[in-house]
Design a protein around this motif. Structure first.
Motif, PDB file in Angstrom:
ATOM      1  N   THR A 121      -6.742   0.365  -6.651  1.00  0.00           N
ATOM      2  CA  THR A 121      -7.087  -0.513  -5.541  1.00  0.00           C
ATOM      3  C   THR A 121      -7.096  -1.973  -5.993  1.00  0.00           C
ATOM      4  O   THR A 121      -7.161  -2.260  -7.195  1.00  0.00           O
ATOM      5  CB  THR A 121      -8.460  -0.133  -4.971  1.00  0.00           C
ATOM      6  OG1 THR A 121      -9.435  -0.179  -6.013  1.00  0.00           O
ATOM      7  CG2 THR A 121      -8.428   1.278  -4.383  1.00  0.00           C
ATOM      8  N   HIS A 138       0.019   5.500   0.476  1.00  0.00           N
ATOM      9  CA  HIS A 138      -1.048   6.450   0.789  1.00  0.00           C
ATOM     10  C   HIS A 138      -0.558   7.886   0.697  1.00  0.00           C
ATOM     11  O   HIS A 138       0.645   8.157   0.647  1.00  0.00           O
ATOM     12  CB  HIS A 138      -1.613   6.168   2.184  1.00  0.00           C
ATOM     13  CG  HIS A 138      -2.444   4.924   2.251  1.00  0.00           C
ATOM     14  ND1 HIS A 138      -3.770   4.899   1.883  1.00  0.00           N
ATOM     15  CD2 HIS A 138      -2.115   3.652   2.604  1.00  0.00           C
ATOM     16  CE1 HIS A 138      -4.235   3.668   2.028  1.00  0.00           C
ATOM     17  NE2 HIS A 138      -3.254   2.890   2.456  1.00  0.00           N
ATOM     18  N   GLU A 191       0.827  -1.208   0.000  1.00  0.00           N
ATOM     19  CA  GLU A 191       0.000   0.000   0.000  1.00  0.00           C
ATOM     20  C   GLU A 191       0.862   1.260   0.000  1.00  0.00           C
ATOM     21  O   GLU A 191       1.932   1.306   0.598  1.00  0.00           O
ATOM     22  CB  GLU A 191      -0.933   0.024   1.210  1.00  0.00           C
ATOM     23  CG  GLU A 191      -1.960  -1.103   1.210  1.00  0.00           C
ATOM     24  CD  GLU A 191      -2.967  -0.973   2.337  1.00  0.00           C
ATOM     25  OE1 GLU A 191      -3.352   0.179   2.664  1.00  0.00           O
ATOM     26  OE2 GLU A 191      -3.367  -2.009   2.896  1.00  0.00           O
ATOM     27  N   THR A 201      -5.838   9.400   2.286  1.00  0.00           N
ATOM     28  CA  THR A 201      -6.496   8.252   1.658  1.00  0.00           C
ATOM     29  C   THR A 201      -6.606   7.125   2.674  1.00  0.00           C
ATOM     30  O   THR A 201      -5.708   6.918   3.494  1.00  0.00           O
ATOM     31  CB  THR A 201      -5.694   7.776   0.441  1.00  0.00           C
ATOM     32  OG1 THR A 201      -4.327   7.547   0.829  1.00  0.00           O
ATOM     33  CG2 THR A 201      -5.714   8.817  -0.657  1.00  0.00           C
ATOM     34  N   THR A 202      -7.692   6.389   2.611  1.00  0.00           N
ATOM     35  CA  THR A 202      -7.929   5.334   3.600  1.00  0.00           C
ATOM     36  C   THR A 202      -8.111   3.958   2.978  1.00  0.00           C
ATOM     37  O   THR A 202      -7.730   2.956   3.579  1.00  0.00           O
ATOM     38  CB  THR A 202      -9.175   5.667   4.433  1.00  0.00           C
ATOM     39  OG1 THR A 202     -10.303   5.853   3.552  1.00  0.00           O
ATOM     40  CG2 THR A 202      -8.959   6.943   5.246  1.00  0.00           C
ATOM     41  N   GLU A 203      -8.666   3.875   1.772  1.00  0.00           N
ATOM     42  CA  GLU A 203      -8.931   2.584   1.155  1.00  0.00           C
ATOM     43  C   GLU A 203      -7.624   1.891   0.799  1.00  0.00           C
ATOM     44  O   GLU A 203      -6.711   2.521   0.241  1.00  0.00           O
ATOM     45  CB  GLU A 203      -9.771   2.779  -0.111  1.00  0.00           C
ATOM     46  CG  GLU A 203     -10.225   1.479  -0.754  1.00  0.00           C
ATOM     47  CD  GLU A 203     -11.099   1.721  -1.974  1.00  0.00           C
ATOM     48  OE1 GLU A 203     -11.662   0.748  -2.498  1.00  0.00           O
ATOM     49  OE2 GLU A 203     -11.215   2.897  -2.398  1.00  0.00           O
ATOM     50  N   SER A 209      -6.157   6.868  -7.505  1.00  0.00           N
ATOM     51  CA  SER A 209      -6.154   5.694  -6.637  1.00  0.00           C
ATOM     52  C   SER A 209      -6.305   4.423  -7.447  1.00  0.00           C
ATOM     53  O   SER A 209      -7.207   4.307  -8.280  1.00  0.00           O
ATOM     54  CB  SER A 209      -7.296   5.786  -5.616  1.00  0.00           C
ATOM     55  OG  SER A 209      -7.192   6.963  -4.832  1.00  0.00           O
TER      56      SER A 209
END
Length: 707
Positions: free
Chosen positions: A420, A386, A384, A399-401, A418
């Motif tokens: 994901t 962020h 990840e 950002t959290t996802e 983003s």
């Protein structure tokens, strides 16, 4: 009727990048977002677009098809080289620059200069000498600077008063360029430009690169013996680099040389010029263990040291730094206390919980950065990245996802991009600070949806980040699977990421009947400086980590360790060849794509950073290379099948690497296969080549492993 397959789709869409918006610029007034995008997931020609933030409406500011009247693009050799350095496989408008207000954009098409008025959406050609490279408007929008035939030229934004500001002397033509990045800067430092406007638009800093002392290589096309080979200046390890100087020019052509100890610090790695301070340089020593941050006095060309860095291994160059804060403090990313931190002035603002990767924007009240979990993070957050806001009061995650996130910001408007794990492609959304999520504006993507979905598990094995992919149809109890290691595995090449599209090719290989493992061992970025720098002087450690990851995962996944292969490209190709030569007890076949086989043949800035000067430490090069003058070094007696793939037009990892390895294997009596790719560079953008290359690799793996 042609049946669509993943290899064909993957090739047609250039790895699903076509049709996706990119290269965002946010206007300081927050009214516009400028970006590039092609019309579909198979259209290579990018147009220049403008998004009206208030209404959410998009409009074309410049259409390359209309501007060229439907004519086929005609690229100069210099432009093709620039695109190769930046790994640009698109067409149409592949790059642009704007004035300070983001009201005027400049770009090149087929070596011709065009501008676009971004508020009204009109574009036109400025008739100037070509071929045009890297045009850039002045901050006030009144002029455009560009490079043509080694000279930096300036033209009025309305097309008048075109003139050469800096140009090589007649005896220097062919070796000297003004306003362009030299090979080492563009290929290895991520410095793709060579001229910078002053904030007041009254002068420029201009790099002068003289490659007269750089060794000449010849890149031939054996498939076309009637064509002359291309003559390129290639600074291989241990040989001279281009001589790079920097000048301040006013618009009348008067110049002042910027001075520093170029003998001790020959690499001009970064140049920053903003209204927040004097021009700022980052210069490196040749061994990259020391660097200076210098402020420039443009009146007399003198420089003063703002900060100095040293490291026992090397100093990493990172995006977005150095720069000034609005209060005039130096903003940099530093390796301190075993962590990679953001520093403003002399004070670190982050600690070992974060591994800072880039500065995205410096505002009045905070610094926007991208970062991954650091050595002291509460959880590893494998793969990840962020976006965070950082100031003296602390750190706030934006950002959290779970995913890989980045951002472009100006004022109170931010474009968040983003990617994901569960959604194809990248999602770009525009948000104004203080507005709720419902007020965000999405920027449309026309990228195609892949025919398959990765079945990926992100995990760690003995501290090594890994991605494991099983066939889509695999069910528990189906039994062990032959294993395909699919790494890059070297510096600057993180492959284990929490996003969808980077795992598509690995999933396709998994669906051919393999358990695919992607392992990011020592040397790869994203966790800590110490982990990256542990390969200093010894690239073979990266193979040790592939073996460690494989054996650690064997108890958790259905792996048949009697059938293990590795495939890779570039550093991954080197690693694959190393695997079957040094560890045939573990690896039973290898595909080496465009491999560096003799590190003495690779470029200065990259190779010397890790292995030092080949003249001073030849044993270091012998240990990490696959071949020497005496043949194979350190190879085990057991032979394993190897497929060597290389583009004959590669000017980065030249085909001599593959040929020398093949010759050494032949001399040692080792069976192997060589697949030469005519007309192919270090990239493989050609649709038929990219598609069939995947199919041929599967055929080789199945034959070699007896499947």
């Amino acid at each position: 009727m042609t049946i669509e397959t993943f290899p064909r789709q993957h090739a047609r869409t250039q790895r699903f990048t076509l049709g996706a918006p990119r290269a965002f610029t946010v206007a300081p007034d927050g009214e516009r977002v400028v970006f590039l995008r092609s019309s579909s997931g198979t259209d290579r020609a990018n147009a220049l677009w403008v998004l009206d933030v208030a209404s959410g409406q998009e409009r074309v500011a410049a259409d390359p098809v209309a501007l060229l009247g439907g004519a086929v693009e005609n690229l100069s050799a210099e432009e093709r080289a620039r695109r190769e350095r930046s790994r640009e496989g698109g067409a149409g408008i592949v790059g642009y620059a704007t004035d300070a207000a983001a009201e005027l954009a400049a770009f090149a098409l087929s070596g011709r200069l065009f501008t676009a008025e971004l508020r009204v959406g009109t574009a036109r050609e400025l008739r100037v000498p070509g071929p045009v490279l890297d045009p850039r408007p002045s901050p006030d929008g009144r002029h455009v600077a560009y490079v043509s035939r080694g000279a930096l030229r300036v033209v009025g934004a309305e097309g008048g008063d075109d003139r050469a500001l800096a140009e090589p002397e007649p005896h220097e033509r062919g070796t000297v360029t003004y306003g362009l990045a030299e090979f080492a800067a563009a290929e290895e430092m991520s410095r793709y430009r060579g001229h910078w406007w002053s904030p007041d638009s009254d002068r420029l800093l201009v790099a002068r690169a003289d490659d007269a002392d750089v060794r000449r290589w010849w890149i031939a096309d054996p498939a076309h013996p009637d064509r002359e080979p291309a003559r390129v200046a290639y600074p291989r390890a241990g040989t001279p680099n281009a001589d790079v100087r920097l000048f301040a020019y006013d618009l009348e052509g008067d110049r002042t040389e910027v001075t520093w100890d170029r003998k001790a610090y020959p690499y001009l790695a970064r140049v920053h010029w903003s209204a927040d301070g004097a021009p700022l340089l980052l210069v490196q020593a040749r061994d990259q263990r020391s660097a200076l941050y210098l402020a420039v006095n443009t009146d007399d060309g003198s420089t003063r040291m703002v900060h100095a860095d040293e490291d026992d291994a090397w100093l990493e160059l990172l995006p977005g730094v150095p720069c000034w804060s609005p209060s005039g403090q130096l903003v940099r990313i530093a390796d301190e206390g075993g962590a990679r931190v953001l520093a403003v002035g002399e004070r670190p603002l982050t600690g070992p919980q974060l591994h800072v990767r880039a500065v995205l924007d410096v505002g009045e009240s905070d610094v926007l950065v991208s970062a991954s979990a650091g050595v002291d993070a509460e959880s590893p957050e494998t793969g990840e990245v962020h976006v965070y806001r950082v100031n003296e009061l602390g750190v706030q995650r934006v950002t959290t996802e779970p995913g890989v996130h980045s951002a472009v910001r100006a004022g109170d408007v931010t474009v968040l991009v983003s990617a994901t794990p569960n959604v194809p492609g990248a999602h770009a959304r525009v948000k104004r600070d203080g507005k709720s999520a419902e007020k965000t504006v999405d920027i449309a993507s026309h990228a195609e949806r892949p025919l398959l979905t990765p079945r990926v598990t992100l995990t760690e094995a003995e501290g090594i980040p890994c991605a494991v992919l099983l066939p889509s149809s695999y069910e528990e109890g189906d039994g062990p699977l032959p294993v395909l290691m699919d790494p890059y595995g070297g510096p600057h090449g993180q492959r284990v990421v929490a996003s969808h599209n980077p795992h598509l090719t690995s999933q396709w290989f998994a669906d051919q009947g393999f358990a695919v493992i992607v392992a990011d061992g020592r040397g790869t970025p994203g966790i800590s400086p110490g982990r990256e720098k542990s390969v200093h002087g010894d690239f073979t450690l990266t193979l040790d980590d592939q073996v460690t990851a494989l054996h650690a995962l064997a108890g958790r996944f259905p792996l048949d360790l009697s059938k293990v292969a590795m495939r890779g490209w570039s550093y991954g190709g080197y690693l694959s060849a190393l695997a079957v030569l040094r560890r045939p007890d573990v690896f039973h076949a290898g595909i080496a794509g465009a491999p560096v086989t003799d590190w003495r043949l690779y470029d200065t800035h990259y190779t010397e950073r890790y292995l030092g000067d080949p003249g001073a430490s030849p044993q270091t090069y012998a240990k990490s290379s696959l071949v020497t003058d005496d043949g194979l070094t350190g190879a085990a007696e057991q032979h394993r099948p190897m497929l060597i793939v290389h583009g004959l037009a590669d000017d980065n990892v030249v085909v001599a690497h593959a040929l020398r390895l093949s010759s050494a294997l032949l001399a040692d009596g080792r069976p192997h296969e060589v697949l030469p790719l005519s007309g192919v560079t270090h990239m493989t953008p050609q649709e038929q080549v990219a598609e069939n290359l995947l199919l041929l690799q599967v055929d080789f793996l199945k034959r070699s492993l007896g499947l």
